[in-house]
Design a protein around this motif. Structure first.
Motif, PDB file in Angstrom:
ATOM      1  N   ARG A 190      10.444   7.629  -0.111  1.00  0.00           N
ATOM      2  CA  ARG A 190      11.334   6.618  -0.715  1.00  0.00           C
ATOM      3  C   ARG A 190      11.672   5.520   0.283  1.00  0.00           C
ATOM      4  NH1 ARG A 190      14.092  11.059  -2.280  1.00  0.00           N
ATOM      5  NH2 ARG A 190      15.831  10.484  -0.953  1.00  0.00           N
ATOM      6  N   THR A 191      11.893   5.895   1.540  1.00  0.00           N
ATOM      7  CA  THR A 191      12.195   4.909   2.576  1.00  0.00           C
ATOM      8  C   THR A 191      11.001   3.979   2.795  1.00  0.00           C
ATOM      9  OG1 THR A 191      13.740   6.409   3.658  1.00  0.00           O
ATOM     10  CG2 THR A 191      12.848   4.620   4.994  1.00  0.00           C
ATOM     11  N   ALA A 192       9.812   4.555   2.876  1.00  0.00           N
ATOM     12  CA  ALA A 192       8.606   3.733   3.077  1.00  0.00           C
ATOM     13  C   ALA A 192       8.380   2.812   1.883  1.00  0.00           C
ATOM     14  CB  ALA A 192       7.398   4.629   3.297  1.00  0.00           C
ATOM     15  N   TYR A 193       8.571   3.326   0.686  1.00  0.00           N
ATOM     16  CA  TYR A 193       8.382   2.505  -0.511  1.00  0.00           C
ATOM     17  C   TYR A 193       9.438   1.400  -0.569  1.00  0.00           C
ATOM     18  CZ  TYR A 193       7.465   1.303  -5.390  1.00  0.00           C
ATOM     19  OH  TYR A 193       7.147   0.641  -6.547  1.00  0.00           O
ATOM     20  N   GLY A 194      10.657   1.743  -0.210  1.00  0.00           N
ATOM     21  CA  GLY A 194      11.716   0.735  -0.165  1.00  0.00           C
ATOM     22  C   GLY A 194      11.392  -0.364   0.836  1.00  0.00           C
ATOM     23  N   ALA A 195      10.822   0.028   1.977  1.00  0.00           N
ATOM     24  CA  ALA A 195      10.423  -0.970   2.973  1.00  0.00           C
ATOM     25  C   ALA A 195       9.341  -1.879   2.409  1.00  0.00           C
ATOM     26  CB  ALA A 195       9.933  -0.280   4.245  1.00  0.00           C
ATOM     27  N   ALA A 196       8.397  -1.285   1.700  1.00  0.00           N
ATOM     28  CA  ALA A 196       7.334  -2.094   1.094  1.00  0.00           C
ATOM     29  C   ALA A 196       7.914  -3.072   0.079  1.00  0.00           C
ATOM     30  CB  ALA A 196       6.307  -1.185   0.426  1.00  0.00           C
ATOM     31  N   LYS A 197       8.873  -2.629  -0.701  1.00  0.00           N
ATOM     32  CA  LYS A 197       9.485  -3.507  -1.704  1.00  0.00           C
ATOM     33  C   LYS A 197      10.308  -4.612  -1.037  1.00  0.00           C
ATOM     34  CE  LYS A 197      10.330  -2.375  -5.761  1.00  0.00           C
ATOM     35  NZ  LYS A 197      10.464  -1.924  -7.111  1.00  0.00           N
ATOM     36  N   ARG A 198      10.956  -4.285   0.082  1.00  0.00           N
ATOM     37  CA  ARG A 198      11.743  -5.301   0.790  1.00  0.00           C
ATOM     38  C   ARG A 198      10.847  -6.400   1.354  1.00  0.00           C
ATOM     39  NH1 ARG A 198      14.550  -0.802   2.040  1.00  0.00           N
ATOM     40  NH2 ARG A 198      13.573  -0.487   4.057  1.00  0.00           N
ATOM     41  N   LEU A 199       9.596  -6.076   1.573  1.00  0.00           N
ATOM     42  CA  LEU A 199       8.642  -7.095   2.021  1.00  0.00           C
ATOM     43  C   LEU A 199       8.395  -8.110   0.914  1.00  0.00           C
ATOM     44  CD1 LEU A 199       6.053  -4.854   3.877  1.00  0.00           C
ATOM     45  CD2 LEU A 199       7.691  -6.430   4.913  1.00  0.00           C
ATOM     46  N   GLY A 200       8.821  -7.773  -0.276  1.00  0.00           N
ATOM     47  CA  GLY A 200       8.684  -8.674  -1.416  1.00  0.00           C
ATOM     48  C   GLY A 200       8.069  -7.953  -2.593  1.00  0.00           C
ATOM     49  N   GLU A 201       8.715  -8.042  -3.733  1.00  0.00           N
ATOM     50  CA  GLU A 201       8.203  -7.388  -4.952  1.00  0.00           C
ATOM     51  C   GLU A 201       6.773  -7.826  -5.222  1.00  0.00           C
ATOM     52  OE1 GLU A 201       7.944  -4.866  -8.047  1.00  0.00           O
ATOM     53  OE2 GLU A 201       9.729  -5.017  -6.798  1.00  0.00           O
ATOM     54  N   GLY A 202       6.484  -9.046  -4.920  1.00  0.00           N
ATOM     55  CA  GLY A 202       5.135  -9.538  -5.151  1.00  0.00           C
ATOM     56  C   GLY A 202       4.087  -8.795  -4.351  1.00  0.00           C
ATOM     57  N   ARG A 203       4.441  -8.305  -3.168  1.00  0.00           N
ATOM     58  CA  ARG A 203       3.460  -7.588  -2.339  1.00  0.00           C
ATOM     59  C   ARG A 203       3.076  -6.259  -2.972  1.00  0.00           C
ATOM     60  NH1 ARG A 203       3.574  -8.498   4.000  1.00  0.00           N
ATOM     61  NH2 ARG A 203       3.769 -10.737   3.931  1.00  0.00           N
ATOM     62  N   VAL A 204       4.044  -5.529  -3.491  1.00  0.00           N
ATOM     63  CA  VAL A 204       3.732  -4.252  -4.139  1.00  0.00           C
ATOM     64  C   VAL A 204       2.855  -4.514  -5.357  1.00  0.00           C
ATOM     65  CG1 VAL A 204       4.705  -2.282  -5.394  1.00  0.00           C
ATOM     66  CG2 VAL A 204       5.792  -3.083  -3.277  1.00  0.00           C
ATOM     67  N   ARG A 205       3.222  -5.507  -6.128  1.00  0.00           N
ATOM     68  CA  ARG A 205       2.456  -5.847  -7.334  1.00  0.00           C
ATOM     69  C   ARG A 205       1.031  -6.267  -6.946  1.00  0.00           C
ATOM     70  NH1 ARG A 205       0.916  -8.779 -11.387  1.00  0.00           N
ATOM     71  NH2 ARG A 205       1.718  -8.351 -13.451  1.00  0.00           N
ATOM     72  N   ARG A 206       0.903  -7.082  -5.905  1.00  0.00           N
ATOM     73  CA  ARG A 206      -0.430  -7.513  -5.461  1.00  0.00           C
ATOM     74  C   ARG A 206      -1.245  -6.326  -4.945  1.00  0.00           C
ATOM     75  NH1 ARG A 206       2.596 -11.845  -3.648  1.00  0.00           N
ATOM     76  NH2 ARG A 206       2.564 -11.133  -1.485  1.00  0.00           N
ATOM     77  N   ALA A 207      -0.575  -5.391  -4.276  1.00  0.00           N
ATOM     78  CA  ALA A 207      -1.285  -4.202  -3.782  1.00  0.00           C
ATOM     79  C   ALA A 207      -1.796  -3.360  -4.948  1.00  0.00           C
ATOM     80  CB  ALA A 207      -0.370  -3.380  -2.880  1.00  0.00           C
ATOM     81  N   VAL A 208      -0.967  -3.187  -5.962  1.00  0.00           N
ATOM     82  CA  VAL A 208      -1.391  -2.435  -7.147  1.00  0.00           C
ATOM     83  C   VAL A 208      -2.559  -3.153  -7.812  1.00  0.00           C
ATOM     84  CG1 VAL A 208      -0.702  -1.695  -9.469  1.00  0.00           C
ATOM     85  CG2 VAL A 208       0.839  -1.319  -7.527  1.00  0.00           C
ATOM     86  N   ASP A 209      -2.452  -4.463  -7.952  1.00  0.00           N
ATOM     87  CA  ASP A 209      -3.523  -5.245  -8.563  1.00  0.00           C
ATOM     88  C   ASP A 209      -4.811  -5.132  -7.744  1.00  0.00           C
ATOM     89  OD1 ASP A 209      -4.315  -7.205 -10.675  1.00  0.00           O
ATOM     90  OD2 ASP A 209      -4.636  -8.491  -8.928  1.00  0.00           O
ATOM     91  N   ALA A 210      -4.689  -5.097  -6.438  1.00  0.00           N
ATOM     92  CA  ALA A 210      -5.863  -5.029  -5.564  1.00  0.00           C
ATOM     93  C   ALA A 210      -6.594  -3.695  -5.674  1.00  0.00           C
ATOM     94  CB  ALA A 210      -5.460  -5.287  -4.113  1.00  0.00           C
ATOM     95  N   VAL A 211      -5.869  -2.604  -5.838  1.00  0.00           N
ATOM     96  CA  VAL A 211      -6.528  -1.292  -5.932  1.00  0.00           C
ATOM     97  C   VAL A 211      -6.931  -0.942  -7.362  1.00  0.00           C
ATOM     98  CG1 VAL A 211      -5.419  -0.355  -3.868  1.00  0.00           C
ATOM     99  CG2 VAL A 211      -4.417   0.089  -6.111  1.00  0.00           C
ATOM    100  N   LEU A 212      -6.430  -1.678  -8.341  1.00  0.00           N
ATOM    101  CA  LEU A 212      -6.705  -1.339  -9.734  1.00  0.00           C
ATOM    102  C   LEU A 212      -8.198  -1.239 -10.061  1.00  0.00           C
ATOM    103  CD1 LEU A 212      -5.688  -0.612 -12.536  1.00  0.00           C
ATOM    104  CD2 LEU A 212      -5.432  -3.075 -13.003  1.00  0.00           C
ATOM    105  N   PRO A 213      -9.050  -2.173  -9.649  1.00  0.00           N
ATOM    106  CA  PRO A 213     -10.472  -2.015  -9.987  1.00  0.00           C
ATOM    107  C   PRO A 213     -11.078  -0.715  -9.444  1.00  0.00           C
ATOM    108  CG  PRO A 213     -10.042  -4.252  -9.281  1.00  0.00           C
ATOM    109  CD  PRO A 213      -8.792  -3.463  -8.986  1.00  0.00           C
ATOM    110  N   GLY A 214     -10.755  -0.373  -8.219  1.00  0.00           N
ATOM    111  CA  GLY A 214     -11.272   0.866  -7.638  1.00  0.00           C
ATOM    112  C   GLY A 214     -10.716   2.102  -8.322  1.00  0.00           C
ATOM    113  N   VAL A 215      -9.429   2.074  -8.620  1.00  0.00           N
ATOM    114  CA  VAL A 215      -8.800   3.190  -9.328  1.00  0.00           C
ATOM    115  C   VAL A 215      -9.428   3.353 -10.705  1.00  0.00           C
ATOM    116  CG1 VAL A 215      -6.636   3.948 -10.423  1.00  0.00           C
ATOM    117  CG2 VAL A 215      -6.632   3.131  -8.054  1.00  0.00           C
ATOM    118  N   ALA A 216      -9.568   2.248 -11.414  1.00  0.00           N
ATOM    119  CA  ALA A 216     -10.112   2.298 -12.772  1.00  0.00           C
ATOM    120  C   ALA A 216     -11.546   2.832 -12.771  1.00  0.00           C
ATOM    121  CB  ALA A 216     -10.045   0.916 -13.412  1.00  0.00           C
ATOM    122  N   SER A 217     -12.376   2.341 -11.865  1.00  0.00           N
ATOM    123  CA  SER A 217     -13.764   2.818 -11.847  1.00  0.00           C
ATOM    124  C   SER A 217     -13.845   4.280 -11.409  1.00  0.00           C
ATOM    125  CB  SER A 217     -14.655   1.927 -10.990  1.00  0.00           C
ATOM    126  OG  SER A 217     -14.275   1.994  -9.644  1.00  0.00           O
TER     127      SER A 217
END
Length: 146
Positions: A41-68
């Protein structure tokens, strides 16, 4: 038959999938307990504090690999609910390893990125958490696969 990855990555659907996965991550993190849960939770909170957009961009970036990665599992699931299929102990460890390989490859490609450092700090215990999240992941993605 259209593959899971094709459906998830359609331009009109992909932003909704990313939003749903970020919400799933938020829900999964909120439910974590114990010492390892607190670290996560602390690590995830740190990631979110870097900016909500970063978490969203990270999810978007791994989505093609996850989906395939999940395509063959989705095809094999048949009438079984996808979350239950992924979480079956006969395959959950293998699925988690494959999903973590996707995340590992993406994290290695963004060396020096603060989000990559957060990922590295929790990677050692990630498999158990990924296995625990498989039912929710499958259920979330199945909504978009219809």
């Amino acid at each position: 038959m259209t593959s899971l990855s094709t459906r998830l990555l359609e331009p009109a659907t992909r932003p909704q999938v990313v939003d749903a996965l970020v919400q799933l991550a938020d829900t999964e993190m909120a439910a974590k307990t114990g010492l390892s849960g607190a670290v996560l939770r602390t690590a995830y909170g740190a990631a979110k504090r870097l900016g909500e957009g970063r978490v969203r961009r990270a999810v978007d970036a791994v989505l093609p690999g996850v989906a395939s990665t999940l395509d063959p599992y989705h095809d094999a699931a048949g009438a079984t609910p996808f979350g239950a299929y992924l979480a079956d102990p006969a395959r959950s460890s293998q699925v988690a390893d494959q999903l973590l390989a996707v995340a590992d490859a993406k994290a290695a490609a963004v060396e020096g990125n603060p989000l990559g450092r957060v990922y590295s700090s929790v990677r050692g215990r990630a498999k158990d958490h990924v296995v625990a999240a498989l039912p929710g992941l499958g259920t979330t993605l199945e909504r978009f696969a219809r």
